[in-house]
Scaffold this motif. Structure first.
Motif, short mmCIF file in Angstrom:
data_model
loop_
_atom_site.label_atom_id
_atom_site.label_comp_id
_atom_site.label_asym_id
_atom_site.label_seq_id
_atom_site.Cartn_x
_atom_site.Cartn_y
_atom_site.Cartn_z
N LEU A 1 0.83 -1.19 0.00
CA LEU A 1 0.00 0.00 0.00
C LEU A 1 0.87 1.26 0.00
O LEU A 1 0.60 2.23 -0.73
N LYS A 2 1.91 1.24 0.82
CA LYS A 2 2.82 2.39 0.88
C LYS A 2 3.46 2.63 -0.48
O LYS A 2 3.65 3.79 -0.90
N LYS A 3 3.80 1.56 -1.16
CA LYS A 3 4.45 1.68 -2.46
C LYS A 3 3.50 2.35 -3.47
O LYS A 3 3.92 3.18 -4.27
N ILE A 4 2.26 1.98 -3.39
CA ILE A 4 1.26 2.59 -4.27
C ILE A 4 1.06 4.06 -3.96
O ILE A 4 1.05 4.91 -4.86
N LEU A 5 0.94 4.37 -2.67
CA LEU A 5 0.65 5.74 -2.26
C LEU A 5 1.83 6.69 -2.51
O LEU A 5 1.62 7.90 -2.63
N LYS A 6 3.04 6.16 -2.63
CA LYS A 6 4.22 6.99 -2.87
C LYS A 6 4.45 7.27 -4.35
O LYS A 6 5.38 8.03 -4.69
N LEU A 7 3.63 6.73 -5.19
CA LEU A 7 3.81 6.96 -6.61
C LEU A 7 3.70 8.44 -6.94
O LEU A 7 2.89 9.15 -6.40
#
Length: 329
Positions: free
Chosen positions: A322-328
């Motif tokens: 989820l963090k990886k997605i939100l940091k896009l």
């Protein structure tokens, strides 16, 4: 009062009382329309366009497994629900129409068309409908029009409808409406249009009827807009099929359906976004990331929505994912 004045010109001074009693509170819906049944699927439809606001709330009536009704000209709106009830009671389209007209003293300014679930067709064009007015029947369909610019409108509709056999019923109805416009259409111009499609068999739940109910209430080119809305409807049909495929774990079919939807509307962020969510939920994060990135770039609100999905149980992924997605970016 404008409606009464126009009617008086049509009917003559001797019919003034008739006009006042039967037309004062009735919609003034001069228009062209088509009622039709697909013999393969049993689906039935009404398509209509008029230079009148929200014509779909006046002219178009239908019920799954029963039939469809178009009531127009100086509209007797009760012909819609009463006509359907007569069909439910076992009357044919022709029998229902005769009963409706028998009790209506304004029959000569009415135009009505009915198709029942067995494919029977009945149409009435009153002698005092405003020219050009007329109708043409074919197998499982009828086209009708009044106050048209030319008398070629309804023959053009019939020809276009018959030549489009093989297409879905809704698309054939739109083609017939387009043909009416090309032949001159309503002498006053255009304002609203509607498409109603019901299933050939009764539905279990009344809220699932009709299957298609699209309206363009006020537009400079209502038939064109109606055609666009039907395309949107078809795209979301693919999205719904994709969702159902996800429910049974058929990811290949789901992505195929999502792909069809996106090919129809490649710039639709909603379709792109839920495709990405589905990929993520099925452990295909790397495929989902570029889609999320593209969507977030267009509108940051989708990023915030993504943050909220896990709490709603709609995004079941690891916290680091989820963090990886939100940091896009």
């Amino acid at each position: 009062m404008l409606k009464i004045a126009i009617c008086l010109l049509i009917l003559g001074a001797s019919d003034a009382l008739f006009a006042q009693v039967y037309l004062q509170n009735e919609p003034f819906s001069h228009t062209y329309s088509i009622v039709a049944r697909d013999p393969e699927t049993g689906e039935m439809a009404v398509g209509v366009q008029s230079h009148w606001f929200s014509v779909g709330t006046v002219v178009s009536w239908g019920e799954a497994g029963v039939g469809v009704v178009a009531t127009q000209s100086f509209v007797n709106k009760s012909f819609g629900p009463l006509g359907l009830q007569l069909l439910k009671d076992g009357k044919t389209a022709n029998e229902a129409l005769k009963i409706l007209l028998r009790s209506d003293e304004g029959r000569e300014v009415r135009q009505v068309a009915i198709v029942d679930a067995r494919g029977n067709v009945a149409t009435h064009t009153g002698d005092k409908c405003i020219a050009y007015a007329g109708h043409q029947q074919g197998e499982n369909y009828s086209v009708q029009a009044n106050m048209m610019l030319t008398k070629e409108v309804w023959p053009a509709m019939a020809d276009a409808y018959e030549k489009s056999s093989g297409l879905p019923l809704a698309e054939r109805v739109i083609i017939a409406l387009e043909a009416a416009e090309k032949a001159g259409g309503d002498i006053r111009g255009k304002q609203s249009a509607a498409l109603l499609v019901v299933k050939g068999q009764p539905v279990k739940n009344s809220w699932d009827d009709p299957m298609i109910n699209l309206r363009v209430d006020d537009h400079t080119n209502p038939v064109e807009e109606l055609k666009r809305l039907l395309k949107v409807y078809r795209a979301y049909e693919h999205m719904n099929k994709g969702d159902l495929a996800v429910e049974v774990g058929d990811m290949s079919l789901a992505l195929q359906e999502y792909g069809k939807a996106q090919s129809m509307f490649p710039h639709n962020l909603e379709m792109q976004y839920w495709t990405a969510v589905t990929l993520a939920n099925n452990h295909r994060i790397e495929e989902a990331l570029p889609i999320f990135e593209r969507v977030f770039r267009e509108n940051e609100n989708w990023r915030e929505l993504t943050r909220r999905l896990p709490d709603a149980g709609l995004l079941d992924i690891k916290r680091k994912e989820l963090k990886k997605i939100l940091k896009l970016k």
